[in-house]
Design an enzyme around this catalytic site. Structure first.
Site, PDB file in Angstrom:
ATOM      1  N   MET A  17     -10.724 -16.643 -18.246  1.00  0.00           N
ATOM      2  CA  MET A  17     -12.228 -16.901 -17.178  1.00  0.00           C
ATOM      3  C   MET A  17     -13.340 -16.090 -17.867  1.00  0.00           C
ATOM      4  O   MET A  17     -13.303 -15.302 -16.888  1.00  0.00           O
ATOM      5  CB  MET A  17     -11.652 -17.109 -15.836  1.00  0.00           C
ATOM      6  N   CYS A 100     -11.938 -24.880 -23.175  1.00  0.00           N
ATOM      7  CA  CYS A 100     -12.599 -24.783 -22.028  1.00  0.00           C
ATOM      8  C   CYS A 100     -13.342 -26.520 -22.106  1.00  0.00           C
ATOM      9  O   CYS A 100     -14.559 -26.832 -23.289  1.00  0.00           O
ATOM     10  CB  CYS A 100     -13.795 -23.960 -22.297  1.00  0.00           C
ATOM     11  N   ASN A 203      -0.203 -24.100 -17.905  1.00  0.00           N
ATOM     12  CA  ASN A 203      -1.498 -23.573 -17.402  1.00  0.00           C
ATOM     13  C   ASN A 203      -1.861 -24.895 -16.187  1.00  0.00           C
ATOM     14  O   ASN A 203      -1.601 -25.886 -17.577  1.00  0.00           O
ATOM     15  CB  ASN A 203      -2.708 -23.318 -17.968  1.00  0.00           C
ATOM     16  N   ASP A 205      -3.740 -25.787 -11.942  1.00  0.00           N
ATOM     17  CA  ASP A 205      -2.438 -25.474 -10.776  1.00  0.00           C
ATOM     18  C   ASP A 205      -1.391 -25.034 -10.888  1.00  0.00           C
ATOM     19  O   ASP A 205      -1.075 -25.332  -9.549  1.00  0.00           O
ATOM     20  CB  ASP A 205      -2.821 -27.324 -10.372  1.00  0.00           C
ATOM     21  N   ARG A 228      -7.601 -19.348 -11.687  1.00  0.00           N
ATOM     22  CA  ARG A 228      -8.308 -18.913 -10.414  1.00  0.00           C
ATOM     23  C   ARG A 228      -7.098 -18.308  -9.241  1.00  0.00           C
ATOM     24  O   ARG A 228      -8.240 -17.940  -8.403  1.00  0.00           O
ATOM     25  CB  ARG A 228      -8.667 -20.680  -9.993  1.00  0.00           C
TER      26      ARG A 228
END
Length: 358
Positions: A17, A100, A203, A205, A228
């Protein structure tokens, strides 16, 4: 689990990230249960190698292996050279960014935009693999399910990437068109897993122990990658590991323990960035930790006004010491909030002040 000949501690990964997964954050996540962490993406443009941002991202001092560096770009030769550059600076695994979805990246036809140009995507993968081969460094690749809902070409590309020597694939369960909206789907991840023999990482959620277990079961993936949901809650990895091993939830950490993790994190952060940048860039990390906690607004106001790292650190130390007196167990606001769908992996870079990979 292995990436090439490299053995990993477990199958719980930290997503790359931009503006978040710097060395201090990666090391903390590894300490708290992650088996593998990928760096922030590094540009493939040689004229930016000497920039302060790139030099920080290429700094792996004291970082436990394996050290994985993600590179981004659109030219095969330049990406190959970027791989060599980072290997010379300690990279043990090279990861190619084709996941991305940010406009700044995709407008330059990098990131997930490459999925729309399959020949170029394959050419880049092959060039990077060839560049890394003499060093014995494996190459991995991160992508989305496709460019749009009508063109989910991840399974097709997965086969091609495997054929040119990519040794692990990570698939975020959204298309480039979705950005970070909606919810991740895992049918395409499952299709990728069924299409190749190399490890596949799911990857998108993955924000709770139950979700991690569910995604592993649904997709048959070899690992899960968390983005996140780890912001302000880096201990999520040990929570997931405990749940996968026992079927039970790990007790919430003590407030004083979280206090120590955060204070140590801040010291490492200041050391990497220096006084001027460190006191500013630390604000987002502190904000993620205290989200939902009573008194957060007053602390935010104070830390945002501080221009001195020591004073900012002390403000956090005092706040959490006071919190521990009334709430010895870390408040569950974060854990509850994390069950809501979030767009992880590079999604944090959308909130970063500068998304460019330099």
């Amino acid at each position: 689990m292995h990436i090439g000949s490299i053995e990993l501690d477990n199958h719980l990964f930290v997503a790359p990230m931009a503006g978040v997964t710097d060395r201090p954050f990666r090391m903390l996540c590894r300490q708290l249960g992650a088996g593998y962490a990928v760096s922030e993406m590094v540009t493939s443009q040689p004229h930016l190698y000497a920039s302060l941002k790139t030099s920080r991202r290429a700094n792996h001092e004291g970082e436990p292996g394996p050290i994985s560096v993600q590179i981004a770009g659109t030219e095969a030769a330049m990406m190959a050279e970027a791989a060599r550059y980072n290997i010379e600076r300690g990279a043990q695994i090279i990861d190619i960014n084709m996941g991305c979805p940010a406009k700044k990246v995709c407008n330059a036809w990098a990131g997930s935009a490459l999925m729309q140009n399959e020949p170029l995507a394959i050419e880049i993968a092959e060039a990077v693999v060839k560049a890394c081969l003499p060093f014995g460094v494996p190459v991995t690749l991160k992508m989305r399910t496709g460019w749009s809902s009508d063109n989910k070409n991840a399974p097709v590309l997965a086969k091609a990437f495997e054929s040119v020597g990519i040794q692990m694939l990570t698939v975020h369960g959204r298309t480039r068109e979705q950005g970070y909206k909606g919810q991740a789907e895992y049918a395409t991840v499952t299709a990728v897993k069924q299409a190749v023999r190399i490890p596949v990482v799911a990857n998108g959620d993955i924000n709770s122990s139950e979700k991690a277990a569910q995604v592993l079961q649904i997709t048959g993936a070899d690992a899960v990658m968390v983005g996140r949901a780890a912001q302000g809650r880096p201990w999520i990895f040990r929570e997931i590991a405990h749940y996968l091993a026992t079927g039970e939830h790990l007790a919430a950490p003590q407030t004083l323990q979280v206090r120590q993790w955060l204070l140590d994190h801040l010291l490492e952060h200041y050391s990497l960035y220096g006084e001027h940048t460190g006191v500013r860039s630390a604000r987002k990390h502190i904000g993620w930790y205290i989200k939902g906690i009573a008194g957060q607004d007053s602390l935010r106001t104070r830390i945002n006004a501080e221009q001195d790292c020591q004073q900012q650190w002390q403000a956090v130390a005092d706040f959490l010491e006071d919190l521990a007196r009334t709430q010895p167990v870390w408040p569950m606001a974060q854990a509850t909030a994390s069950t809501e769908p979030v767009a992880d992996d590079e999604a944090a870079c959308g909130s970063c002040s500068n998304h460019t990979a330099n």
